[in-house]
Motif scaffolding. Sequence first.
Motif, short mmCIF file in Angstrom:
data_model
loop_
_atom_site.label_atom_id
_atom_site.label_comp_id
_atom_site.label_asym_id
_atom_site.label_seq_id
_atom_site.Cartn_x
_atom_site.Cartn_y
_atom_site.Cartn_z
N VAL A 20 0.84 -1.20 0.00
CA VAL A 20 0.00 0.00 0.00
C VAL A 20 0.87 1.25 0.00
O VAL A 20 0.61 2.20 -0.76
CB VAL A 20 -0.99 -0.01 1.19
N ILE A 21 1.91 1.27 0.82
CA ILE A 21 2.81 2.43 0.82
C ILE A 21 3.47 2.60 -0.54
O ILE A 21 3.53 3.71 -1.08
CB ILE A 21 3.88 2.29 1.93
N ALA A 22 3.95 1.50 -1.12
CA ALA A 22 4.62 1.58 -2.42
C ALA A 22 3.66 2.06 -3.52
O ALA A 22 4.01 2.94 -4.31
CB ALA A 22 5.22 0.22 -2.79
N TYR A 23 2.46 1.49 -3.56
CA TYR A 23 1.49 1.92 -4.57
C TYR A 23 1.10 3.37 -4.39
O TYR A 23 0.97 4.12 -5.36
CB TYR A 23 0.24 1.04 -4.55
N ALA A 24 0.91 3.81 -3.14
CA ALA A 24 0.56 5.20 -2.88
C ALA A 24 1.68 6.12 -3.37
O ALA A 24 1.41 7.18 -3.95
CB ALA A 24 0.29 5.42 -1.39
N GLY A 25 2.93 5.71 -3.15
CA GLY A 25 4.05 6.48 -3.67
C GLY A 25 4.03 6.56 -5.18
O GLY A 25 4.28 7.62 -5.77
N MET A 26 3.74 5.44 -5.84
CA MET A 26 3.66 5.44 -7.32
C MET A 26 2.56 6.37 -7.80
O MET A 26 2.74 7.08 -8.79
CB MET A 26 3.42 4.03 -7.85
N ILE A 27 1.42 6.35 -7.12
CA ILE A 27 0.30 7.22 -7.49
C ILE A 27 0.73 8.69 -7.45
O ILE A 27 0.29 9.50 -8.25
CB ILE A 27 -0.92 6.95 -6.58
N GLU A 28 1.63 9.00 -6.54
CA GLU A 28 2.13 10.37 -6.40
C GLU A 28 3.39 10.62 -7.22
O GLU A 28 4.12 11.59 -6.99
CB GLU A 28 2.37 10.67 -4.91
N ASN A 29 3.66 9.74 -8.18
CA ASN A 29 4.80 9.86 -9.10
C ASN A 29 6.15 9.86 -8.39
O ASN A 29 7.10 10.50 -8.86
CB ASN A 29 4.66 11.10 -9.99
N LYS A 30 6.25 9.13 -7.31
CA LYS A 30 7.52 8.95 -6.63
C LYS A 30 8.13 7.63 -7.09
O LYS A 30 7.42 6.75 -7.58
CB LYS A 30 7.32 8.94 -5.11
N SER A 31 9.42 7.50 -6.95
CA SER A 31 10.07 6.24 -7.23
C SER A 31 9.95 5.36 -6.00
O SER A 31 10.13 5.85 -4.87
CB SER A 31 11.54 6.45 -7.58
N VAL A 32 9.65 4.08 -6.22
CA VAL A 32 9.44 3.18 -5.09
C VAL A 32 10.05 1.81 -5.37
O VAL A 32 10.28 1.44 -6.52
CB VAL A 32 7.93 2.99 -4.77
N PHE A 134 1.70 6.02 11.01
CA PHE A 134 2.94 6.28 10.27
C PHE A 134 2.77 7.44 9.29
O PHE A 134 3.60 8.35 9.24
CB PHE A 134 3.37 5.01 9.54
N VAL A 135 1.71 7.43 8.52
CA VAL A 135 1.48 8.50 7.54
C VAL A 135 1.28 9.83 8.24
O VAL A 135 1.78 10.86 7.79
CB VAL A 135 0.30 8.14 6.61
N GLU A 144 -5.62 10.31 0.17
CA GLU A 144 -6.29 9.91 -1.07
C GLU A 144 -5.49 8.85 -1.81
O GLU A 144 -6.06 7.95 -2.45
CB GLU A 144 -6.49 11.12 -2.00
N SER A 145 -4.18 8.95 -1.74
CA SER A 145 -3.32 7.97 -2.40
C SER A 145 -3.43 6.61 -1.72
O SER A 145 -3.36 5.57 -2.39
CB SER A 145 -1.87 8.44 -2.40
N ILE A 146 -3.61 6.61 -0.40
CA ILE A 146 -3.78 5.35 0.33
C ILE A 146 -5.05 4.65 -0.15
O ILE A 146 -5.03 3.44 -0.42
CB ILE A 146 -3.83 5.59 1.86
N GLU A 147 -6.13 5.39 -0.26
CA GLU A 147 -7.39 4.78 -0.69
C GLU A 147 -7.27 4.23 -2.11
O GLU A 147 -7.73 3.13 -2.40
CB GLU A 147 -8.53 5.79 -0.60
N GLU A 148 -6.63 4.96 -2.99
CA GLU A 148 -6.41 4.47 -4.36
C GLU A 148 -5.51 3.24 -4.37
O GLU A 148 -5.72 2.30 -5.13
CB GLU A 148 -5.81 5.57 -5.23
N ILE A 162 -12.69 -1.79 1.82
CA ILE A 162 -11.90 -0.55 1.76
C ILE A 162 -12.43 0.50 2.74
O ILE A 162 -11.62 1.13 3.44
CB ILE A 162 -11.80 -0.03 0.31
N PRO A 163 -13.75 0.72 2.86
CA PRO A 163 -14.20 1.71 3.85
C PRO A 163 -13.75 1.37 5.28
O PRO A 163 -13.34 2.27 6.04
CB PRO A 163 -15.72 1.69 3.73
N LEU A 164 -13.79 0.11 5.66
CA LEU A 164 -13.35 -0.30 6.99
C LEU A 164 -11.84 -0.08 7.14
O LEU A 164 -11.37 0.39 8.17
CB LEU A 164 -13.70 -1.76 7.26
N ASN A 165 -11.08 -0.40 6.08
CA ASN A 165 -9.64 -0.15 6.11
C ASN A 165 -9.34 1.33 6.26
O ASN A 165 -8.43 1.72 7.01
CB ASN A 165 -8.97 -0.71 4.85
N MET A 166 -10.10 2.17 5.59
CA MET A 166 -9.89 3.62 5.69
C MET A 166 -10.30 4.13 7.07
O MET A 166 -9.68 5.06 7.60
CB MET A 166 -10.63 4.36 4.58
N GLN A 167 -11.30 3.52 7.66
CA GLN A 167 -11.69 3.88 9.02
C GLN A 167 -10.56 3.54 9.99
O GLN A 167 -10.22 4.34 10.88
CB GLN A 167 -12.98 3.15 9.41
#
Length: 176
Positions: A20-32, A134-135, A144-148, A162-167
């Motif tokens: 999830v951290i890696a994908y969120a970073g990719m969504i934000e155009n970071k290298s992961v 952590f975030v 928003e990147s975490i949810e995506e 996903i809603p429970l995970n976001m909660q």
Amino acid sequence: MAEIIIAGFGGQGVLVLGQVIAYAGMIENKSVSWLPSYGPEQRGGTCNCSVVVTPGEVGSPVVTVPSDALVMNGPSFDRFEPKVSAGGLLVYNSSLVPKTSQRDDITTIAVPANEIADELGNARIANMVMLGAFVQATGIVKEESIEEALKAVLSERHHSLIPLNMQAFERGRAYQ
């Protein structure tokens, strides 16, 4: 650049947390990079993963001296707490780690992740509670990147969770 170790027992969602951290970073155009490590036991055995998130290039996916560590259990605390670099961050699950760090050169955040997850009705989301803390502490990626990222990491049959995970993520953010 964040060089992160995430560790615990198999079945605690350690690898998913790293993804999830890696994908969120990719969504934000970071290298992961995301590099899992686990024994043949998987569920119940120890596992960990290394995650690197950087605006530049990833030099190596192998993390030996993490800037940050998220640990879900006592053995992982014992193994990785000494390895966190000076000035780094250690977020640990105080539900399963009955001790505190004696280091004064790192920041520590004790999160009762299992208790919070139980309050929410699902023990399997303790990893998302840890992620929220952590975030919140690091600002490494946006909510928003975490949810995506959850949509990409979780199989479609689990998208209803996903809603429970976001909660759980929000409870971890608010815990600090």
